[in-house]
Structures are given as C-alpha cells and as structure tokens.
Design a protein around this motif. Structure first.
Motif, PDB file in Angstrom:
ATOM      1  N   UNK A   1       0.103   7.004   1.896  1.00  8.34           N
ATOM      2  CA  UNK A   1      -1.231   7.693   2.453  1.00  8.34           C
ATOM      3  C   UNK A   1      -2.255   6.744   2.626  1.00  8.34           C
ATOM      4  N   UNK A   2      -2.365   5.471   2.036  1.00  9.79           N
ATOM      5  CA  UNK A   2      -3.232   4.379   2.180  1.00  9.79           C
ATOM      6  C   UNK A   2      -3.086   3.747   3.445  1.00  9.79           C
ATOM      7  N   UNK A   3      -1.972   3.749   4.045  1.00 12.29           N
ATOM      8  CA  UNK A   3      -1.381   2.845   5.384  1.00 12.29           C
ATOM      9  C   UNK A   3      -2.437   3.381   6.511  1.00 12.29           C
ATOM     10  N   UNK A   4      -2.872   2.238   7.295  1.00 10.15           N
ATOM     11  CA  UNK A   4      -3.577   2.868   8.337  1.00 10.15           C
ATOM     12  C   UNK A   4      -3.079   1.987   9.638  1.00 10.15           C
ATOM     13  N   UNK A   5      -2.664   2.868  10.677  1.00 12.29           N
ATOM     14  CA  UNK A   5      -1.920   2.261  11.734  1.00 12.29           C
ATOM     15  C   UNK A   5      -2.818   2.442  12.967  1.00 12.29           C
ATOM     16  N   UNK A   6      -2.873   1.422  13.731  1.00 10.38           N
ATOM     17  CA  UNK A   6      -3.563   1.334  14.964  1.00 10.38           C
ATOM     18  C   UNK A   6      -2.632   1.010  16.192  1.00 10.38           C
TER      19      UNK A   6
ATOM     20  N   UNK B   1       0.805  -1.479  -0.025  1.00  8.67           N
ATOM     21  CA  UNK B   1      -0.026  -0.027  -0.140  1.00  8.67           C
ATOM     22  C   UNK B   1       0.843   1.206  -0.140  1.00  8.67           C
ATOM     23  N   UNK B   2       0.363   2.433  -0.766  1.00 11.80           N
ATOM     24  CA  UNK B   2       1.149   3.670  -0.627  1.00 11.80           C
ATOM     25  C   UNK B   2       1.072   4.143   0.709  1.00 11.80           C
TER      26      UNK B   2
END
Length: 96
Positions: free
Chosen positions: A84-89, A81-82
């Motif tokens: 800007x599309x990465x999601x961190x929790x 994923x790019x």
C-alpha cells in the motif's frame, strides 16, 4: 737497463691486476646487494598482489545483490515497502 724495464713492467702489470681484482670484488658485492634488494621487492610485490586480489574478491562479495540486501536488512534496519506504500509512475510514450 733491460732488467729495470722488466721490473717496472712487472710492477705495472701487478698493480693493474690488483686494481682490476679489487674492482671485480666491488662489482660482485654490488651485484649481490642489488639482487637481495630485488628479492625483497619481489616478495613485497607478491604480498601486495595477494592483498589486492583479496580486496577485489571482497569488493565482488559486497557488490552481490544478496549481500547488499542482507546488509541493508540486518545492519541498517531497512525493509522493502509495503504494497500500500508503493508508488508507481507511468510515463506516456511521448515522454520517453
């Protein structure tokens, strides 16, 4: 009388020797047949062992992370994923 007993004893011993020799020949034949079957099974076992080792090496190849990444990108068209599309929790320490 003695000659009749001697002849009868000779005939019985000859028949016993003949029967035991026939039995011995049959045992040798069975042994050779069994030995040839064992050799066939040993060859079959060797072949299956080679195939099992080959399959194990192939499984290890596909377990390798680089191979997985290569297959995912080339065959399946996947890409990382790019940014800007990465999601961190983030979890709080209490939730752990």
């Amino acid at each position: 009388m003695i000659s009749n007993r001697g002849i009868c004893l000779f005939i019985l011993l000859s028949a016993g020797c003949f029967i035991s020799s026939v039995y011995l020949v049959l045992q040798i034949f069975d042994f050779r047949v069994s030995f040839s079957e064992i050799e066939k099974l040993n060859k079959n076992e060797e072949n299956l062992s080679f195939q099992a080792n080959f399959l194990l090496s192939e499984v290890e190849h596909y377990r390798n992370q680089l191979t997985i990444r290569k297959i995912a990108t080339e065959s399946l068209g996947m890409s990382p994923p790019l940014k800007k599309l990465q999601v961190f929790i983030y979890l709080k320490e209490k939730e752990l």
